[in-house]
Design an enzyme around this catalytic site. Structure first.
Site, PDB file in Angstrom:
ATOM      1  N   CYS A 130       9.462   1.859   3.510  1.00  0.00           N
ATOM      2  CA  CYS A 130      10.386   0.787   3.914  1.00  0.00           C
ATOM      3  C   CYS A 130      11.793   1.343   4.089  1.00  0.00           C
ATOM      4  O   CYS A 130      12.644   0.687   4.676  1.00  0.00           O
ATOM      5  CB  CYS A 130      10.385  -0.327   2.890  1.00  0.00           C
ATOM      6  N   PHE A 181       0.809  -1.224   0.000  1.00  0.00           N
ATOM      7  CA  PHE A 181       0.000   0.000   0.000  1.00  0.00           C
ATOM      8  C   PHE A 181       0.839   1.268   0.000  1.00  0.00           C
ATOM      9  O   PHE A 181       0.373   2.327  -0.396  1.00  0.00           O
ATOM     10  CB  PHE A 181      -0.938   0.009   1.227  1.00  0.00           C
ATOM     11  N   ARG A 219      -5.717  -1.757  -0.456  1.00  0.00           N
ATOM     12  CA  ARG A 219      -6.030  -0.605   0.394  1.00  0.00           C
ATOM     13  C   ARG A 219      -6.051   0.703  -0.408  1.00  0.00           C
ATOM     14  O   ARG A 219      -6.743   1.643  -0.050  1.00  0.00           O
ATOM     15  CB  ARG A 219      -5.014  -0.506   1.532  1.00  0.00           C
ATOM     16  N   SER A 272       5.278  -6.866   3.392  1.00  0.00           N
ATOM     17  CA  SER A 272       5.828  -7.171   4.721  1.00  0.00           C
ATOM     18  C   SER A 272       6.597  -8.498   4.694  1.00  0.00           C
ATOM     19  O   SER A 272       6.349  -9.351   3.837  1.00  0.00           O
ATOM     20  CB  SER A 272       4.692  -7.237   5.734  1.00  0.00           C
ATOM     21  N   GLU A 307       9.108  -3.787  13.094  1.00  0.00           N
ATOM     22  CA  GLU A 307       8.801  -2.676  12.196  1.00  0.00           C
ATOM     23  C   GLU A 307       7.479  -2.052  12.645  1.00  0.00           C
ATOM     24  O   GLU A 307       6.459  -2.734  12.702  1.00  0.00           O
ATOM     25  CB  GLU A 307       8.666  -3.208  10.761  1.00  0.00           C
ATOM     26  N   LYS A 331      -1.091  -7.342  -9.242  1.00  0.00           N
ATOM     27  CA  LYS A 331      -2.077  -7.376  -8.153  1.00  0.00           C
ATOM     28  C   LYS A 331      -1.676  -6.278  -7.169  1.00  0.00           C
ATOM     29  O   LYS A 331      -0.816  -6.466  -6.307  1.00  0.00           O
ATOM     30  CB  LYS A 331      -2.042  -8.756  -7.486  1.00  0.00           C
TER      31      LYS A 331
HETATM   32  P1  NAD Z   1       1.492  -6.563   3.053  1.00  0.00           P
HETATM   33  O1  NAD Z   1       2.511  -7.621   3.144  1.00  0.00           O
HETATM   34  O2  NAD Z   1       0.360  -6.572   4.022  1.00  0.00           O
HETATM   35  O3  NAD Z   1       0.791  -6.600   1.601  1.00  0.00           O
HETATM   36  C1  NAD Z   1       1.551  -6.605   0.425  1.00  0.00           C
HETATM   37  C2  NAD Z   1       0.761  -7.341  -0.650  1.00  0.00           C
HETATM   38  O4  NAD Z   1       0.574  -8.685  -0.241  1.00  0.00           O
HETATM   39  C3  NAD Z   1      -0.608  -6.747  -0.922  1.00  0.00           C
HETATM   40  O5  NAD Z   1      -0.846  -6.737  -2.305  1.00  0.00           O
HETATM   41  C4  NAD Z   1      -1.547  -7.711  -0.210  1.00  0.00           C
HETATM   42  O6  NAD Z   1      -2.799  -7.832  -0.852  1.00  0.00           O
HETATM   43  C5  NAD Z   1      -0.811  -9.030  -0.277  1.00  0.00           C
HETATM   44  N1  NAD Z   1      -1.103  -9.885   0.873  1.00  0.00           N
HETATM   45  C6  NAD Z   1      -1.380  -9.476   2.132  1.00  0.00           C
HETATM   46  N2  NAD Z   1      -1.611 -10.555   2.934  1.00  0.00           N
HETATM   47  C7  NAD Z   1      -1.452 -11.647   2.159  1.00  0.00           C
HETATM   48  C8  NAD Z   1      -1.537 -13.054   2.411  1.00  0.00           C
HETATM   49  N3  NAD Z   1      -1.825 -13.525   3.619  1.00  0.00           N
HETATM   50  N4  NAD Z   1      -1.306 -13.901   1.386  1.00  0.00           N
HETATM   51  C9  NAD Z   1      -1.007 -13.431   0.165  1.00  0.00           C
HETATM   52  N5  NAD Z   1      -0.915 -12.111  -0.139  1.00  0.00           N
HETATM   53  C10 NAD Z   1      -1.126 -11.223   0.843  1.00  0.00           C
HETATM   54  O7  NAD Z   1       2.262  -5.174   3.072  1.00  0.00           O
HETATM   55  P2  NAD Z   1       1.659  -3.717   3.157  1.00  0.00           P
HETATM   56  O8  NAD Z   1       1.138  -3.487   4.527  1.00  0.00           O
HETATM   57  O9  NAD Z   1       0.779  -3.439   1.995  1.00  0.00           O
HETATM   58  O10 NAD Z   1       2.981  -2.830   2.935  1.00  0.00           O
HETATM   59  C11 NAD Z   1       3.829  -2.457   3.976  1.00  0.00           C
HETATM   60  C12 NAD Z   1       4.998  -3.395   4.101  1.00  0.00           C
HETATM   61  O11 NAD Z   1       5.712  -3.425   2.873  1.00  0.00           O
HETATM   62  C13 NAD Z   1       6.004  -2.948   5.138  1.00  0.00           C
HETATM   63  O12 NAD Z   1       6.462  -4.073   5.834  1.00  0.00           O
HETATM   64  C14 NAD Z   1       7.126  -2.340   4.318  1.00  0.00           C
HETATM   65  O13 NAD Z   1       8.405  -2.356   4.920  1.00  0.00           O
HETATM   66  C15 NAD Z   1       7.101  -3.218   3.117  1.00  0.00           C
HETATM   67  N6  NAD Z   1       7.727  -2.586   1.964  1.00  0.00           N
HETATM   68  C16 NAD Z   1       8.953  -3.032   1.599  1.00  0.00           C
HETATM   69  C17 NAD Z   1       9.599  -2.428   0.549  1.00  0.00           C
HETATM   70  C18 NAD Z   1      10.947  -2.920   0.127  1.00  0.00           C
HETATM   71  O14 NAD Z   1      11.377  -2.530  -0.946  1.00  0.00           O
HETATM   72  N7  NAD Z   1      11.629  -3.756   0.882  1.00  0.00           N
HETATM   73  C19 NAD Z   1       8.991  -1.368  -0.140  1.00  0.00           C
HETATM   74  C20 NAD Z   1       7.743  -0.951   0.248  1.00  0.00           C
HETATM   75  C21 NAD Z   1       7.108  -1.573   1.320  1.00  0.00           C
END
Ligand code: NAD
Length: 501
Positions: free
Chosen positions: A283, A151, A179, A228, A385, A175
């Site tokens: 991140c 998101f 949010r 995450s 985090e 995909k």
């Molecule tokens: P998230 O892991 O909740 O969601 C990311 C994606 O995974 C979304 O598209 C979501 O629909 C999908 N998803 C969520 N739960 C799932 C499940 N149980 N099974 C399969 N798919 C699922 O992350 P978020 O809250 O949207 O984003 C924030 C996180 O992303 C933070 O931890 C941040 O550090 C990380 N992030 C990392 C980077 C990087 O480059 N390392 C960059 C941006 C964000």
């Protein structure tokens, strides 16, 4: 009665309505929703994959320069529509408009880099590796590729992925985060306008059901994920188990080391944006300062308290604000819970952003900036985090102690050091176990022509996102060795291993 519209899917160049399951998208500044997002079924995702598979042969054979021209046109369309896209981001994510423009600009730079694909795909050629034999290596497209995005950068992170994937000749299923899904879908429609043939890029909105359909499809050859760490690990293990190439970028807990010789005033200013920009939902945000020595810690705290007191928190639509709301009510509760936890654990809460009310936006998910002193490595607020506007100061005695803390942490996304000592900085960059390192640069996010990625549990996979690694990730290397013997010349069998001996 007003009917709430539902954002659907883009498959084969058409909006496809599969709205049996849907959920609201909230405006975090108001707590209101006037949009739903459809959650794709397995069948809809399979339809998108089939569309990408159908589009692949012709797209793969489209000359790279023609594919690149689509990227060049898209860049112009993105610039022309920047205000509209930034407004979409702000309405669903909450970040301040200027920040949304910054994110979009970084995304555009990835589109720009993807337009260099013809140059990046040229491969290697060696003439006469043996008499009359030439050899070359080329990068071939993989086929159907997919991306799952978080998101916090709803426009930029998708643009890290699909522009280079399609510029390399692949087709793609995206995909986005459920949010804040609008900007990714709108940008995909701009790509069609730029000349991307239907089916080359498909967008399915959804949740775990859609993600699992991508992970389990035999047609999808590679998956890029950003989100995450627990989900990144799941995507990596499940995707590789199903024979896919996977890069899965996860969470972070970035530390900034402040050395006794640092320019404290500038370090304070740099840390304000790094800790509180985008409400800490980056991140590469820096939620921890590791101050080397009490003297520099005290000076940093004094400077930070003064600057935090000046911060303006309010709706992201007003560029006069420094910080908008958190993305959702549950995320707000989670971040607030971490602040409660930090107090219970014995860290000193110097600035308490809990209880902030923004006039006229009482239902928004606003949390004011929080500042802790005396954060200790064993505390939950040190380990986990938080992804909110919560900055903590850890006090250590030496650079070695600071580096040990960072190297022992499970995450290794970004870090930085504030110092005037070149020797210390070089030692730090040389030995720190982190993927992206800044020297007097708090957010060392690589530009589009370098690659982005962390170490340890911040990235599962081998190749980083965007930049040169993206060309490697979205292509397979094929090495061809060729000779054209003179006709009519009979050759004897050779049983020894071919070599240049
Ligand atoms: P998230 O892991 O909740 O969601 C990311 C994606 O995974 C979304 O598209 C979501 O629909 C999908 N998803 C969520 N739960 C799932 C499940 N149980 N099974 C399969 N798919 C699922 O992350 P978020 O809250 O949207 O984003 C924030 C996180 O992303 C933070 O931890 C941040 O550090 C990380 N992030 C990392 C980077 C990087 O480059 N390392 C960059 C941006 C964000």
């Amino acid at each position: 009665m007003l009917i709430t519209p539902t954002l659907s899917h883009l498959i084969d160049g058409q909006i496809v309505h599969d709205t049996a399951r849907a959920q609201p998208v909230f405006n975090p500044a108001t707590g209101q929703s006037n949009l739903n997002v459809a959650l794709a079924s397995k069948a809809t995702v399979e339809q998108a994959i089939a569309s990408a598979e159908k589009a692949f042969p012709a797209w793969r054979n489209t000359p790279p320069l023609k594919r690149a021209r689509v990227m060049s046109k898209l860049k112009v369309l993105l610039e022309d529509n920047a205000d509209k896209i930034a407004a979409m981001i702000t309405a669903e994510h909450g970040k301040v408009l200027n920040d949304a423009h910054g994110e979009l600009q970084r995304g555009i730079e990835n589109v720009e880099y993807a337009s260099y694909a013809p140059e990046l795909l040229k491969g290697e050629h060696s003439r006469n590796v043996a008499p009359g034999i030439d050899s070359w290596a080329e990068h071939q497209a993989l086929g159907v590729t997919a991306g799952i995005t978080p998101f916090n950068f709803p426009a930029m992170v998708p643009l890290w992925m699909w522009p280079m994937a399609v510029a390399c000749g692949n087709t793609f299923v995206l995909k986005p985060s459920e949010r804040d899904p609008s900007s990714a879908l709108f940008i995909a429609q701009l790509a069609l306008e730029a000349g991307l043939p239907p089916g080359v890029l498909n967008v399915v909105n959804g949740d775990k059901e859609a993600v699992d359909a991508l992970l389990h499809s035999a047609t999808v050859k590679a998956i890029s994920f950003v989100g995450s760490t627990p989900i990144a690990e799941y995507i990596y293990s499940e995707g590789t188990k199903h024979g896919k190439r996977v890069q899965a970028l996860g969470g972070a807990k970035n530390h900034a080391v402040v050395m006794p010789d640092a320019d404290v005033a500038n370090a304070v200013t740099a840390m304000m944006g790094a800790a509180y920009g985008s409400c800490g939902e980056r991140c590469m945000a820096v939620p921890l300062i590791v101050a080397v020595g009490d003297e520099v810690a005290d000076k940093m705290i004094e400077g930070l308290k003064t600057e935090v007191a000046k911060m303006k928190v309010g709706p992201g639509t007003d560029n006069g604000n420094d910080m908008g709301p958190l993305v959702t009510q549950p995320h707000f509760e989670k971040v607030k819970g971490y602040v409660d936890q930090g107090v219970k654990e014995g860290a000193t809460l110097l600035v308490d952003g809990r209880g902030l009310k923004v006039k006229g936006h009482e239902d928004g998910y606003f949390l004011g900036p929080c500042l802790f002193d005396h954060v200790k490595p064993g505390m939950v607020i040190y380990q986990e985090e938080i992804f909110g506007p919560v900055l903590g100061v850890v006090r250590v005695k030496s650079l070695d102690e600071a580096m040990q803390l960072i190297n022992d942490h499970e995450y290794g996304n970004g870090t930085c050091i504030f110092t005037r000592d070149g020797e210390a900085a070089r030692h730090f960059t040389d030995h720190i176990q982190v993927g992206m390192v800044g020297v007097n640069v708090p957010l060392p996010v690589p530009v589009a022509y370098h690659s982005f990625g962390g170490w340890k549990r911040s990235l599962f996979g081998d190749l980083h996102a965007y930049g040169p690694d993206a060309v490697r990730f979205y292509t397979k290397r094929k090495t061809i060795t060729q000779r054209w013997p003179s006709s009519g010349v009979r050759e004897g069998a050779v049983f020894s291993f071919p070599s240049s001996r």
